[in-house]
Motif scaffolding. Structure first.
Motif, PDB file in Angstrom:
ATOM      1  N   TRP A 194     123.948 -22.978  53.502  1.00  0.00           N
ATOM      2  CA  TRP A 194     125.046 -21.800  53.014  1.00  0.00           C
ATOM      3  C   TRP A 194     124.609 -20.989  51.936  1.00  0.00           C
ATOM      4  CZ3 TRP A 194     126.763 -21.788  57.545  1.00  0.00           C
ATOM      5  CH2 TRP A 194     127.115 -22.806  58.275  1.00  0.00           C
ATOM      6  N   LYS A 195     123.906 -21.713  50.959  1.00  0.00           N
ATOM      7  CA  LYS A 195     123.210 -20.926  49.772  1.00  0.00           C
ATOM      8  C   LYS A 195     122.294 -19.888  50.166  1.00  0.00           C
ATOM      9  CE  LYS A 195     120.960 -21.621  45.414  1.00  0.00           C
ATOM     10  NZ  LYS A 195     120.219 -22.519  44.512  1.00  0.00           N
ATOM     11  N   VAL A 196     121.580 -20.492  51.132  1.00  0.00           N
ATOM     12  CA  VAL A 196     120.396 -19.424  51.769  1.00  0.00           C
ATOM     13  C   VAL A 196     121.272 -18.150  52.278  1.00  0.00           C
ATOM     14  CG1 VAL A 196     118.547 -18.746  53.597  1.00  0.00           C
ATOM     15  CG2 VAL A 196     118.647 -21.018  52.354  1.00  0.00           C
ATOM     16  N   CYS A 197     122.404 -18.266  53.085  1.00  0.00           N
ATOM     17  CA  CYS A 197     123.115 -17.234  53.806  1.00  0.00           C
ATOM     18  C   CYS A 197     123.922 -16.448  52.667  1.00  0.00           C
ATOM     19  CB  CYS A 197     123.885 -17.690  55.016  1.00  0.00           C
ATOM     20  SG  CYS A 197     122.887 -18.640  56.431  1.00  0.00           S
ATOM     21  N   THR A 198     124.519 -17.160  51.906  1.00  0.00           N
ATOM     22  CA  THR A 198     125.405 -16.366  50.927  1.00  0.00           C
ATOM     23  C   THR A 198     124.699 -15.766  49.485  1.00  0.00           C
ATOM     24  OG1 THR A 198     126.211 -18.413  50.067  1.00  0.00           O
ATOM     25  CG2 THR A 198     127.168 -17.812  51.809  1.00  0.00           C
ATOM     26  N   GLU A 199     123.549 -16.456  49.126  1.00  0.00           N
ATOM     27  CA  GLU A 199     122.976 -15.984  47.842  1.00  0.00           C
ATOM     28  C   GLU A 199     121.436 -15.527  47.971  1.00  0.00           C
ATOM     29  OE1 GLU A 199     123.052 -19.250  44.998  1.00  0.00           O
ATOM     30  OE2 GLU A 199     125.137 -19.928  45.631  1.00  0.00           O
ATOM     31  N   ILE A 200     120.653 -16.189  48.885  1.00  0.00           N
ATOM     32  CA  ILE A 200     119.256 -15.796  48.696  1.00  0.00           C
ATOM     33  C   ILE A 200     119.069 -14.450  49.829  1.00  0.00           C
ATOM     34  CG2 ILE A 200     117.259 -16.515  49.447  1.00  0.00           C
ATOM     35  CD1 ILE A 200     117.691 -19.347  48.591  1.00  0.00           C
ATOM     36  N   LEU A 201     119.741 -14.645  50.865  1.00  0.00           N
ATOM     37  CA  LEU A 201     119.582 -13.539  51.679  1.00  0.00           C
ATOM     38  C   LEU A 201     120.088 -12.133  51.296  1.00  0.00           C
ATOM     39  CD1 LEU A 201     119.759 -15.201  55.334  1.00  0.00           C
ATOM     40  CD2 LEU A 201     117.623 -14.435  53.848  1.00  0.00           C
ATOM     41  N   PRO A 202     121.279 -12.290  50.785  1.00  0.00           N
ATOM     42  CA  PRO A 202     122.041 -11.066  49.910  1.00  0.00           C
ATOM     43  C   PRO A 202     121.126 -10.598  48.996  1.00  0.00           C
ATOM     44  CG  PRO A 202     123.731 -12.616  50.574  1.00  0.00           C
ATOM     45  CD  PRO A 202     122.372 -13.258  50.676  1.00  0.00           C
ATOM     46  N   ALA A 203     120.470 -11.497  48.091  1.00  0.00           N
ATOM     47  CA  ALA A 203     119.519 -10.887  47.040  1.00  0.00           C
ATOM     48  C   ALA A 203     118.289 -10.483  47.540  1.00  0.00           C
ATOM     49  CB  ALA A 203     119.264 -12.189  46.018  1.00  0.00           C
TER      50      ALA A 203
END
Length: 506
Positions: free
Chosen positions: A286-295
């Motif tokens: 979920w961190k990948v989907c909501t933080e890393i990918l948006p960044a």
């Protein structure tokens, strides 16, 4: 230096059950002919009533020709002596079994058998034989069911895998038709990840070829040589395709050395174009989907290609589609946020929130072509259907997801999945024809065999049907046509041809 022992020249003669070693002497005196057939008698999978015929040509080349080549090339006395030594080690000296038939077979120089088969790739109804095998010379009646064990072992798995892939193809084709995808896109929507779960490279190759009759995506590279050797004659058609992808070892090493975001960024730098798949659940999906990918959104959208996100743990349907029902989503999505409860939304919705996409002609959402997802853990036909239906209910086209299949599809099966069996139906004894029949009173009727000589034809609706106790005239026009006899192929199908018979690849 210690070395392993070389294979014995009689090895193929012991690729059978031990109890068959003395069967030649147990048949009635005067037996000169036996006819047996391979039939899928029942289905343990709801909705599957036809089994894809596949794998016979590979068996004929690998076993009947290649495996026996050293035996036929060996010195006769050496080969027979070796057979007798191994036979005595198995049965002991108290059981006297004549082995003149092994000497006669060696002198023959080929297996005196004839195989009659439906075209491989045919969807064969249950209780209709896919092929028959019969001896071509009177002295070798014993050989027909002597090879039954290895023949059955070689055929059931590629045929079963081809049938399961065919079932998936039906599910995904239907979903694409409902939600606006293309049949060409479905070619790569089911990807074979099963190699590591198979009992050896040979099994992986044969099963993987069955998968590739209906799909083009696979990581099981052992299949390439298997197809080239046993189904030659490709018209420059790729057997399989895949993409660069990470695994957990790559992600763990990268995250340990730097960070998960930097690992994603480095992978994108190494692959500035084309499709690349990245494992995303090493720690926090979920961190990948909501933080890393948006960044990394700008970098991802600037690529000439697609980044495919691969979740690999949890319940596939809820990971991809979210934990909420359709009715809950209408209400709760106004209160919950991707940041506060990403699992409620699921991967596909989260990717849409970040990257957007388009609405296709049928009104379904399709993710931006720079982003996608694949789920490759615990996928079954039922789960694939459920995921497609949940995506559809949420307004997403089925094409937004690719499925990777492994043990839950191609290893959780057995020879009994379709009750695949080889049974004798006819024998010639002292010149008199006998119609053989197995019909146990204690059985449900599933084990009742066909009887007599067999033919296959089509009824008025075009379905394949079995003719038992077939006449010579009926056999002459049977769809079970000779494909191999006395050591030589009479008909060879290319892999393209088998694919064409099945007709799944767009």
């Amino acid at each position: 230096m210690n070395t392993l022992t070389s294979p014995s020249v009689t090895a193929p003669l012991f690729e059978t059950d031990a109890y068959k070693l003395g069967h030649r002497g147990l048949y009635p005196a005067g037996t000169t002919g036996v006819l047996s057939n391979f039939t899928n008698r029942a289905s343990r999978i709801q909705g599957i009533t036809k089994v894809v015929h596949f794998g016979l040509q590979a068996f004929l080349q690998a076993y009947c020709i290649e495996s026996f080549a050293p035996f036929f090339a060996a010195d006769e006395e050496t080969a027979v002596a070796e057979y007798n030594t191994i036979l005595e080690s198995i049965l002991g000296t108290e059981h006297s079994i004549a082995t003149d038939h092994i000497r006669e077979l060696h002198r023959k120089g080929y297996l005196p058998l004839i195989f009659r088969s439906l075209p491989e790739g045919t969807r064969v109804p249950l209780r209709v034989p896919s092929f028959t095998v019969e001896n071509t010379e009177p002295g070798f009646f014993w050989l027909v069911n002597y090879i039954e064990t290895v023949l059955s072992a070689a055929i059931w798995q590629p045929s079963t895998s081809a049938t399961l892939a065919d079932a998936y193809r039906g599910i995904l084709d239907a979903a694409a038709q409902r939600t606006g995808g293309s049949r060409a896109g479905v070619n790569f929507q089911l990807h074979d990840f099963s190699f590591r779960g198979m009992p050896g490279a040979g099994a992986a190759a044969a099963s993987g070829a069955g998968h590739l009759l209906s799909f083009s995506g696979s990581d099981s590279l052992a299949t390439l040589d298997w197809v080239r050797r046993y189904y030659p004659g490709q018209n420059n058609t790729p057997v399989l395709g895949s993409v660069p992808a990470t695994e957990h070892s790559v992600m763990c090493a990268g995250i340990s050395e730097s960070s998960e975001r930097e690992t994603f960024q480095r992978i994108l730098d190494i692959h500035p174009r084309g499709i690349v798949s990245v494992v995303a659940d090493t720690f926090d999906l979920w961190k990948v989907c909501t933080e890393i990918l948006p960044a990394l959104k700008a970098k991802i959208l600037a690529r000439d290609g697609k980044l495919v996100i691969r979740p690999d743990s949890g319940d596939p349907a809820t990971i991809l589609c979210g934990t909420g029902s359709e009715s809950e989503f209408e209400v709760e999505a106004k209160v919950r946020t991707p940041e506060s409860d990403p699992a409620f939304f699921g991967v596909v919705q989260l990717l849409w929130n970040t990257f957007g996409g388009t609405i296709n002609a049928k009104g379904f959402r399709v993710l931006d072509p720079h982003i996608g997802t694949i789920y490759g853990d615990s996928i079954t036909p039922d789960r694939a259907l459920d995921i497609c239906q949940r995506l559809e209910a949420a307004g997403f086209a089925a094409e937004n997801v690719v499925f990777g299949v492994g043990s839950y599809t191609y290893q959780y099966v057995t020879r009994d999945t379709f009750s695949s069996a080889i049974k004798a139906t006819w024998a010639l004894i002292d010149g008199v024809e006998h119609n053989l029949l197995k019909d146990p009173i204690t059985d449900s009727g599933m084990k009742k065999s066909a009887t007599g000589r067999l033919a296959v034809t089509r009824d008025n609706s075009g379905d394949l049907v079995l003719i038992e106790r077939a006449t010579a005239e009926q056999e002459a026009v049977s769809l079970l046509e000779p494909v191999w006899a006395d050591g030589k192929f009479l008909r060879i199908q290319s892999f393209d041809d088998v694919r064409g018979v099945l007709g799944n690849l767009a």
